[in-house]
Scaffold this motif. Structure first.
Motif, mmCIF file in Angstrom:
data_model
loop_
_atom_site.group_PDB
_atom_site.id
_atom_site.type_symbol
_atom_site.label_atom_id
_atom_site.label_comp_id
_atom_site.label_asym_id
_atom_site.label_seq_id
_atom_site.Cartn_x
_atom_site.Cartn_y
_atom_site.Cartn_z
ATOM 1 N N ALA A 49 -29.264 -15.162 1.212
ATOM 2 C CA ALA A 49 -28.677 -15.727 -0.007
ATOM 3 C C ALA A 49 -28.388 -14.647 -1.036
ATOM 4 O O ALA A 49 -27.463 -14.785 -1.846
ATOM 5 C CB ALA A 49 -29.612 -16.782 -0.600
ATOM 6 N N ILE A 50 -29.127 -13.572 -0.991
ATOM 7 C CA ILE A 50 -28.901 -12.488 -1.955
ATOM 8 C C ILE A 50 -27.965 -11.431 -1.384
ATOM 9 O O ILE A 50 -27.020 -11.008 -2.049
ATOM 10 C CB ILE A 50 -30.243 -11.847 -2.353
ATOM 11 C CG1 ILE A 50 -31.069 -12.866 -3.138
ATOM 12 C CG2 ILE A 50 -30.031 -10.587 -3.178
ATOM 13 C CD1 ILE A 50 -32.488 -12.437 -3.403
ATOM 14 N N MET A 51 -28.196 -11.009 -0.153
ATOM 15 C CA MET A 51 -27.465 -9.883 0.425
ATOM 16 C C MET A 51 -26.319 -10.278 1.346
ATOM 17 O O MET A 51 -25.547 -9.421 1.750
ATOM 18 C CB MET A 51 -28.434 -9.012 1.238
ATOM 19 C CG MET A 51 -29.654 -8.548 0.487
ATOM 20 S SD MET A 51 -29.298 -7.252 -0.665
ATOM 21 C CE MET A 51 -29.152 -5.892 0.437
ATOM 22 N N GLY A 52 -26.188 -11.531 1.691
ATOM 23 C CA GLY A 52 -25.179 -11.971 2.652
ATOM 24 C C GLY A 52 -23.756 -11.870 2.115
ATOM 25 O O GLY A 52 -23.522 -11.533 0.953
ATOM 26 N N PRO A 53 -22.765 -12.166 2.957
ATOM 27 C CA PRO A 53 -21.361 -12.045 2.550
ATOM 28 C C PRO A 53 -20.969 -13.016 1.435
ATOM 29 O O PRO A 53 -20.010 -12.757 0.716
ATOM 30 C CB PRO A 53 -20.586 -12.337 3.836
ATOM 31 C CG PRO A 53 -21.537 -13.051 4.724
ATOM 32 C CD PRO A 53 -22.911 -12.603 4.338
ATOM 33 N N ASN A 54 -21.681 -14.100 1.295
ATOM 34 C CA ASN A 54 -21.421 -15.042 0.209
ATOM 35 C C ASN A 54 -22.587 -15.071 -0.770
ATOM 36 O O ASN A 54 -22.713 -16.008 -1.550
ATOM 37 C CB ASN A 54 -21.195 -16.456 0.760
ATOM 38 C CG ASN A 54 -19.943 -16.527 1.595
ATOM 39 O OD1 ASN A 54 -18.980 -15.833 1.328
ATOM 40 N ND2 ASN A 54 -19.968 -17.346 2.625
ATOM 41 N N GLY A 72 -19.279 -10.170 -7.371
ATOM 42 C CA GLY A 72 -18.274 -9.304 -8.002
ATOM 43 C C GLY A 72 -17.096 -9.049 -7.074
ATOM 44 O O GLY A 72 -15.934 -9.061 -7.498
ATOM 45 N N ASP A 73 -17.383 -8.804 -5.814
ATOM 46 C CA ASP A 73 -16.321 -8.558 -4.833
ATOM 47 C C ASP A 73 -15.470 -9.814 -4.635
ATOM 48 O O ASP A 73 -14.247 -9.737 -4.521
ATOM 49 C CB ASP A 73 -16.927 -8.109 -3.501
ATOM 50 C CG ASP A 73 -15.872 -7.672 -2.510
ATOM 51 O OD1 ASP A 73 -14.921 -6.973 -2.927
ATOM 52 O OD2 ASP A 73 -15.998 -8.029 -1.321
ATOM 53 N N ILE A 74 -16.124 -10.959 -4.622
ATOM 54 C CA ILE A 74 -15.392 -12.222 -4.471
ATOM 55 C C ILE A 74 -14.474 -12.438 -5.668
ATOM 56 O O ILE A 74 -13.328 -12.868 -5.505
ATOM 57 C CB ILE A 74 -16.382 -13.391 -4.290
ATOM 58 C CG1 ILE A 74 -17.067 -13.288 -2.925
ATOM 59 C CG2 ILE A 74 -15.680 -14.730 -4.421
ATOM 60 C CD1 ILE A 74 -18.222 -14.238 -2.732
ATOM 61 N N LYS A 75 -14.942 -12.116 -6.867
ATOM 62 C CA LYS A 75 -14.101 -12.264 -8.063
ATOM 63 C C LYS A 75 -12.892 -11.329 -8.003
ATOM 64 O O LYS A 75 -11.785 -11.701 -8.380
ATOM 65 C CB LYS A 75 -14.918 -12.007 -9.322
ATOM 66 C CG LYS A 75 -15.817 -13.169 -9.699
ATOM 67 C CD LYS A 75 -16.476 -12.934 -11.022
ATOM 68 C CE LYS A 75 -15.450 -13.206 -12.095
ATOM 69 N NZ LYS A 75 -16.031 -13.281 -13.430
ATOM 70 N N ARG A 76 -13.101 -10.096 -7.535
ATOM 71 C CA ARG A 76 -11.979 -9.147 -7.411
ATOM 72 C C ARG A 76 -10.957 -9.650 -6.390
ATOM 73 O O ARG A 76 -9.756 -9.563 -6.607
ATOM 74 C CB ARG A 76 -12.499 -7.772 -7.012
ATOM 75 C CG ARG A 76 -13.058 -6.975 -8.156
ATOM 76 C CD ARG A 76 -13.334 -5.528 -7.756
ATOM 77 N NE ARG A 76 -14.373 -5.418 -6.736
ATOM 78 C CZ ARG A 76 -15.672 -5.444 -6.981
ATOM 79 N NH1 ARG A 76 -16.111 -5.597 -8.197
ATOM 80 N NH2 ARG A 76 -16.550 -5.315 -5.994
ATOM 81 N N GLN A 77 -11.441 -10.160 -5.254
ATOM 82 C CA GLN A 77 -10.529 -10.689 -4.237
ATOM 83 C C GLN A 77 -9.759 -11.890 -4.776
ATOM 84 O O GLN A 77 -8.564 -12.037 -4.509
ATOM 85 C CB GLN A 77 -11.309 -11.101 -2.989
ATOM 86 C CG GLN A 77 -11.808 -9.944 -2.171
ATOM 87 C CD GLN A 77 -12.614 -10.409 -0.969
ATOM 88 O OE1 GLN A 77 -12.802 -11.593 -0.739
ATOM 89 N NE2 GLN A 77 -13.101 -9.454 -0.189
ATOM 90 N N LEU A 78 -10.416 -12.730 -5.552
ATOM 91 C CA LEU A 78 -9.753 -13.886 -6.139
ATOM 92 C C LEU A 78 -8.658 -13.456 -7.097
ATOM 93 O O LEU A 78 -7.548 -13.995 -7.059
ATOM 94 C CB LEU A 78 -10.774 -14.777 -6.857
ATOM 95 C CG LEU A 78 -10.207 -16.003 -7.565
ATOM 96 C CD1 LEU A 78 -9.576 -16.954 -6.550
ATOM 97 C CD2 LEU A 78 -11.286 -16.700 -8.363
ATOM 98 N N ALA A 79 -8.941 -12.477 -7.944
ATOM 99 C CA ALA A 79 -7.923 -11.987 -8.884
ATOM 100 C C ALA A 79 -6.733 -11.393 -8.129
ATOM 101 O O ALA A 79 -5.574 -11.628 -8.499
ATOM 102 C CB ALA A 79 -8.534 -10.949 -9.815
ATOM 103 N N LYS A 80 -7.015 -10.653 -7.054
ATOM 104 C CA LYS A 80 -5.933 -10.055 -6.254
ATOM 105 C C LYS A 80 -5.082 -11.142 -5.608
ATOM 106 O O LYS A 80 -3.856 -11.084 -5.633
ATOM 107 C CB LYS A 80 -6.551 -9.154 -5.179
ATOM 108 C CG LYS A 80 -5.539 -8.493 -4.296
ATOM 109 C CD LYS A 80 -6.233 -7.664 -3.225
ATOM 110 C CE LYS A 80 -5.241 -7.130 -2.225
ATOM 111 N NZ LYS A 80 -5.889 -6.440 -1.117
#
Length: 104
Positions: A31-36, A42-50
């Protein structure tokens, strides 16, 4: 002999909580280190903005193409658009003419 059986009994009693602790630690770590997980936020937010920027660009291109299709509607076609496409596709341009294409 009694000492050995108490150790085994204690070991058997500790197995279930230990297994639950290991499983809980696994899912907690995931839950902390997994892909979700929390660290991937932060990475998910960047991908969403892109992806939203890509979507906006594609939506703009779609609107431009829809406008061109509307201009070529057989019931009320835009004469300039038809003339431009015919000259471009058939390569029928007089030497003294210049064909100016729309922005792509």
């Amino acid at each position: 002999m009694a000492r050995r059986s108490t150790f085994r009994t204690m070991l058997r009693r500790a197995m279930a909580p230990a297994a639950l602790l290991i499983v809980g630690a696994f899912f907690g770590g995931y839950a902390i280190m997994g892909p979700n997980g929390a660290l991937a936020y932060g990475d998910i937010k960047r991908q969403l903005a892109k992806r939203q920027a890509e979507y906006a660009m594609l939506d703009k291109q779609r609107a431009e193409l829809k406008n061109r299709v509307d201009l070529l509607d057989p019931r009320h076609a835009d004469p300039d658009m038809v003339d431009e496409l015919v000259r471009k596709k058939l390569n029928v341009v007089n030497p003294d003419e210049v064909v100016v294409e729309g922005a792509k």
